[in-house]
Design an enzyme around this catalytic site. Sequence first.
Site, mmCIF file in Angstrom:
data_model
loop_
_atom_site.group_PDB
_atom_site.id
_atom_site.type_symbol
_atom_site.label_atom_id
_atom_site.label_comp_id
_atom_site.label_asym_id
_atom_site.label_seq_id
_atom_site.Cartn_x
_atom_site.Cartn_y
_atom_site.Cartn_z
ATOM 1 N N HIS A 43 0.815 -1.220 0.000
ATOM 2 C CA HIS A 43 0.000 0.000 0.000
ATOM 3 C C HIS A 43 0.850 1.273 0.000
ATOM 4 C CE1 HIS A 43 0.344 -0.188 4.543
ATOM 5 N NE2 HIS A 43 0.455 1.108 4.370
ATOM 6 N N ASP A 70 0.016 -7.611 1.379
ATOM 7 C CA ASP A 70 0.476 -6.228 1.495
ATOM 8 C C ASP A 70 1.999 -6.137 1.540
ATOM 9 O OD1 ASP A 70 0.150 -3.507 1.523
ATOM 10 O OD2 ASP A 70 -0.233 -3.362 3.666
ATOM 11 N N GLY A 110 3.141 6.592 8.441
ATOM 12 C CA GLY A 110 4.476 6.775 7.880
ATOM 13 C C GLY A 110 5.430 5.664 8.257
ATOM 14 N N ASN A 111 5.074 4.889 9.300
ATOM 15 C CA ASN A 111 5.894 3.743 9.699
ATOM 16 C C ASN A 111 5.695 2.533 8.794
ATOM 17 O OD1 ASN A 111 5.897 4.795 12.957
ATOM 18 N ND2 ASN A 111 7.707 3.732 12.200
ATOM 19 N N SER A 112 4.645 2.556 7.963
ATOM 20 C CA SER A 112 4.345 1.409 7.111
ATOM 21 C C SER A 112 5.551 0.976 6.294
ATOM 22 C CB SER A 112 3.212 1.754 6.139
ATOM 23 O OG SER A 112 1.968 1.644 6.748
ATOM 24 N N LEU A 170 -7.267 -25.179 -2.957
ATOM 25 C CA LEU A 170 -7.983 -26.391 -2.589
ATOM 26 C C LEU A 170 -9.382 -26.414 -3.181
ATOM 27 C CD1 LEU A 170 -8.047 -29.028 -0.965
ATOM 28 C CD2 LEU A 170 -8.691 -27.679 1.052
ATOM 29 N N GLY A 171 -10.031 -25.249 -3.257
ATOM 30 C CA GLY A 171 -11.360 -25.178 -3.862
ATOM 31 C C GLY A 171 -12.503 -25.475 -2.924
ATOM 32 N N VAL A 172 -12.446 -24.924 -1.697
ATOM 33 C CA VAL A 172 -13.547 -25.076 -0.761
ATOM 34 C C VAL A 172 -13.879 -23.730 -0.132
ATOM 35 C CG1 VAL A 172 -13.064 -27.481 -0.160
ATOM 36 C CG2 VAL A 172 -11.969 -25.643 1.146
#
Length: 490
Positions: A127, A161, A237-239, A295-297
């Site tokens: 982000h 992210d 700003g720490n991201s 897996l499809g569930v």
Amino acid sequence: MLNQLKKISAISFMVALWTFPMTVSGPIAETGLVAPAHALSSQSMPLGSNIFVEIAKEKNPAVVNISIRGKAQVSARPPERRFRGDQGEPFQDFYDRFFGQQEPRPRRGMGSGFIISPEGLILTNFHVVQGADEILVNIDEGGASEKEYEATLVGSDPKTDIAVIKLVVEGKGKKKFPHLDFGDSDKLEVGEWVMAIGNPFGLSHTVTVGVVSAKDRAIGSGPYDEFIQTDASINPGNSGGPLLNIKGQVIGMNTAIISGSTGGNVGIGFAIPINMVKAILPDLKEKGTVTRGWLGVMIQKITPELMESFNLKSSEGALVGDVIPGGPADQAGIKRGDVIVEFGKEEVKTMESLPKIVAVTPPGEAVNVKVIRDGKAKDISVTIAVLKEEETKMAALDPLGIQTQDITPDLMKSMELESTNGVLVSDVTPGESGGEAGLRRGDIITEVNRKPVNNVQDYQASLRGLKSGDTALMLVKRGGTTIYIAVKLN
């Protein structure tokens, strides 16, 4: 991916990304930290009074400040990451109410990152660099001097992210950058000392110290929700900055905070475990994207009511609410109502743990899946496919913040219902639209906007097209009575 931010009760939840000017007033006081002589680290290292000073001196040069410029847009802040005004309304709505709709303006943002190789590879949050046409990185060159470099995007993964960028350097092979080493976030312990370094509110190379407050925190960010919680001060700003242990190793990437109306730190911050980063880093560097297993569930949490209805001895595992037709699970014979308790050699303790385990399984690999079906354990071999869907299929939260399921004959009998028509509300997230409107776990939704709802498929179809501000009128059966509940989508 942090592709949506959730409102947590009465406080707002936001990512630690600063994209607007801010005035700072009042004195900034220096404080000292001296650990008691008996204090020990979780790895039997004596914690001396100067250890944080040494870590800061050694590791600060590898932490960078990142700024971006992007295409013009109406809001300088992505809608899903809005701050909130004093009355709890979205910041942009608060702004527009007084100043009207604004002309499109370039997206600008600031965040943090840290160098992970001598060649100038940098880790940060997706982000932070999302939508960037230009990425600029400021690096401490020693003393009070900083040098600005351009950077290019190497790879990104919105689901977690995480992003990798690379410095553009003239005369490749000559410049070597200071870089940080990875630790092992699986060995992290609650109460362990940690240090955060970053660029809060544009104040470069700010160092804060605290402890690990909790591990494996789910904050509603998606299927790979598994954050380290810390009280080391983290602010906008720490991201993208590092969270370090007392060996100076990176054990997390600072990503999000819970904040009050002021937009600052209240003592609760979240970091992505570095082991999650390490698992996808090779894909990001080599292909720019991440290949995950599928897996499809559709899965859901086992509530006490479901545990009783399915005659389960434990609430551990992931209940299969639906099977995607033609998917790996369907082809292998997994059925709706199965409870997945083991995947390969790993136990599935919770619903949230299964997508993470499946995701790191190489597509094409045959995996033994243990399920509980009709009270008996059954082993099923499943060949994992490549995840192509936009998001992992989980019978988790819909746009209203509730979890629903079909009413099976067993549920109809145990709940003394007249038919299987409708959907059962099996979970409600506090602070979300459904919970605020008054929906409760155990409610039966039989109509949405005056149209009958016979099953989950009908219910999901009734919510399609709803957007923020729309209202869904629901007819609900509760305790032998029928009531209407109007749910306004936040």
